[in-house]
Design an enzyme around this catalytic site. Structure first.
Site, PDB file in Angstrom:
ATOM      1  N   ASP A   1     -17.308  16.401  23.508  1.00  0.00           N
ATOM      2  CA  ASP A   1     -17.427  17.494  22.554  1.00  0.00           C
ATOM      3  C   ASP A   1     -16.204  18.406  22.523  1.00  0.00           C
ATOM      4  OD1 ASP A   1     -18.021  18.167  25.153  1.00  0.00           O
ATOM      5  OD2 ASP A   1     -19.732  19.438  24.674  1.00  0.00           O
TER       6      ASP A   1
ATOM      7  N   ASP B   1     -17.984  18.551  32.441  1.00  0.00           N
ATOM      8  CA  ASP B   1     -17.971  19.945  31.993  1.00  0.00           C
ATOM      9  C   ASP B   1     -18.331  20.908  33.128  1.00  0.00           C
ATOM     10  OD1 ASP B   1     -17.993  21.899  29.600  1.00  0.00           O
ATOM     11  OD2 ASP B   1     -19.961  22.239  30.504  1.00  0.00           O
TER      12      ASP B   1
ATOM     13  N   ASP C   1     -19.670  15.291  28.446  1.00  0.00           N
ATOM     14  CA  ASP C   1     -19.354  16.675  28.082  1.00  0.00           C
ATOM     15  C   ASP C   1     -18.090  17.158  28.799  1.00  0.00           C
ATOM     16  OD1 ASP C   1     -19.410  19.529  27.736  1.00  0.00           O
ATOM     17  OD2 ASP C   1     -21.549  19.388  27.310  1.00  0.00           O
TER      18      ASP C   1
ATOM     19  N   THR D   1     -20.503  23.259  23.124  1.00  0.00           N
ATOM     20  CA  THR D   1     -21.310  22.044  23.250  1.00  0.00           C
ATOM     21  C   THR D   1     -22.180  21.714  22.040  1.00  0.00           C
ATOM     22  OG1 THR D   1     -21.312  22.238  25.648  1.00  0.00           O
ATOM     23  CG2 THR D   1     -23.051  20.899  24.675  1.00  0.00           C
TER      24      THR D   1
ATOM     25  N   HIS E   1     -13.882  26.547  27.788  1.00  0.00           N
ATOM     26  CA  HIS E   1     -13.580  25.986  26.468  1.00  0.00           C
ATOM     27  C   HIS E   1     -14.120  26.949  25.420  1.00  0.00           C
ATOM     28  CE1 HIS E   1     -17.837  24.726  26.238  1.00  0.00           C
ATOM     29  NE2 HIS E   1     -17.686  24.389  27.508  1.00  0.00           N
TER      30      HIS E   1
END
Length: 483
Positions: free
Chosen positions: A246, A199, A39, A75, A354
């Protein structure tokens, strides 16, 4: 005499016809596939960190310059695109959060994973498609794993507990060992495996920090551990591994450096004009105005901040593919890179985020692939992550569901770009085989015709000789009996 000659000719030309005469070749093991997501691994995260295992994987397989995720770059929606090959407006998982605009309820990421009606709305993930076509599939921690689809689930699955340490390296190794056991002991054909980093550190510390670089080194170690585990299990010869993410991550501006986007401070805008909203969750948001208030809300926000983009749902840019779904609220907002959308007050503390425009380079993830289906030491240009789904179906040899991807976008990565499926016969080989078959058939026809002609001539000569001898005997007999 003719039949034995023809059979002999056929036996001699059988190899040209592609017919095995005596020995059958052993069937190759069925190819398996592991889809891995790290991620938030941005496309360029390996540029400022030594990553020997990712480098080795690229040398042994395929590396893309970068890949483009769908919008909205968060996500759950982006992962469901990987599993279905559909843009977000078509698969319907439009947000990390389940919400109900009537009851005003919202559910965070983790409980949303168990909300079947959020995930099961007409699209099938690759697990279900593979199982319906006779394969065995599993998933570990991948978004969407906890839900059922038309009453079906991945036959082997593991969902992480609610309060899970996504960055624990010991857990990572355990999860890798679990998945390799599924491939080896339970003979699964497809597994999806999810890691929640980098992430987490990208959000907390920012993408350009020592903490993020340390996590990328951990990712690299995990890739090395994964490949070694496959080797120990004897899987390397028929296991293909696709690793991607992702979305990427972008650094946020400090409040002192910019004019922050705070909706409550925009003249003419009021939350009293809304029935429901999704803001304060990063650089994107959605609004549901009260009846008759759509144009008022839209007019107040449009052009109110130089770094805020405001669209009515049906007017969203076509390239973003984020309008044609009833779950998308009537007004869609997103901010330029580095900015956040705040509701009443700035409440977000992340240093990285993001959810920005998917054409922003910071939002691009990385891509690696290795295994018997893939070419070696090949770097390819960028492509959309929606195209990974048809590639996976092709490798597994299954019929894909209706999707938005195109195999032509990725097929050049494969050992033979013209194969119908891995392990099949290439166009060149089929052409040579077909030509050999035609030549062989013509040879059989020619030899048979020559044999028939020779046999016919021999019969004619035999009859001719017989007639000659018979006539001579009668003449001599007549002479000897005549006085």
């Amino acid at each position: 005499m003719l039949l034995p000659v023809a059979l002999l000719c056929l036996a001699l030309t059988a190899p040209a016809l592609g017919v095995p005469v005596a020995v059958e070749r052993p069937q190759k093991p069925r190819q398996k596939l592991l889809l891995v997501s790290f991620d938030g691994f941005r496309w360029d995260y390996d540029r400022d960190v030594d990553t020997p295992h990712l480098d080795a994987m690229a040398k042994d397989g395929v590396k893309a310059q970068y890949v483009t995720p769908p919008y909205l770059t968060i996500t759950s929606p982006s992962h469901f695109t990987l599993l279905t090959g559909l843009y977000i407006e078509n698969h319907g998982v439009i947000h990390n959060m389940w919400f109900n605009t009537t009851s005003m309820e919202k559910k965070a990421y983790y409980p949303t994973q168990f909300q079947n009606d959020w995930w099961d709305n007409g699209s099938l993930p690759i697990w279900i498609t593979a199982q319906r076509q006779g394969l065995k599939a599993g998933s570990l921690h991948f978004p969407g794993t906890a839900a059922s689809y038309q009453g079906e689930v991945a036959m082997v699955r593991e969902v992480e507990p609610r309060f899970y340490n996504y960055g624990n390296e010991t857990y990572w190794q355990r999860n890798i060992d679990t998945v390799m056991g599924w491939f080896g002991d339970q003979d699964l054909d497809f597994v999806s495996l999810y890691f929640g980093e980098p992430d987490g550190v990208g959000h907390k510390f920012g993408p350009d920090t020592p903490q993020r670089r340390a996590m990328v080194r951990q990712v690299d170690r995990a890739v090395g551990y994964m490949r070694a585990a496959a080797e120990r299990r004897g899987l390397s010869g028929h296991l293909n591994v696709v690793i991607t993410a992702d979305h990427g991550m972008s650094a946020l501006f400090r409040a002192s450096e910019i004019k922050q986007i705070v909706l409550s401070k925009i003249p003419g805008f009021s939350f009293k004009d809304l029935s429901f909203h999704l803001v304060d969750y990063g650089p994107s948001g959605m609004l549901l105005p009260k009846p008759g208030m759509l144009d008022k809300v839209y007019g107040a926000l449009k052009g109110a901040h130089p770094h805020l983009h405001v669209y009515k749902r049906e007017e969203m840019p076509a390239r973003m593919r984020f309008s044609n779904n009833g779950r998308i609220l009537p007004i869609v907002l997103w901010a330029d890179a580095g900015y956040l959308i705040n509701g009443y007050l700035p409440v977000q503390t992340n240093k990285g985020e993001h959810g920005f425009d998917n054409h922003n380079m910071d939002m691009k993830p990385f891509f690696r692939a290795v295994g018997p289906a893939f070419r070696r030491n090949l770097e390819v240009g960028p492509f959309e992550t929606v195209n990974i789904y048809p590639l996976m179906c092709h490798i597994l040899g299954i019929r894909p569901e209706v999707n938005d991807g195109h195999l032509n976008a990725t097929k050049h990565m494969l050992v033979s770009a013209s194969e119908d499926k891995p392990g099949g016969m290439s166009t060149v080989k089929m052409a040579f085989t077909g030509l050999a078959a035609v030549v062989g058939l013509l040879a059989v026809v020619f030899i048979v015709r020559v044999s028939v002609h020779v046999h016919k001539r021999r019969n004619e000569d035999r009859v001719s000789n017989s007639s000659t001898h018979s006539d001579g005997f009668d003449e001599e007999t007549a002479k000897s009996t005549s006085f």
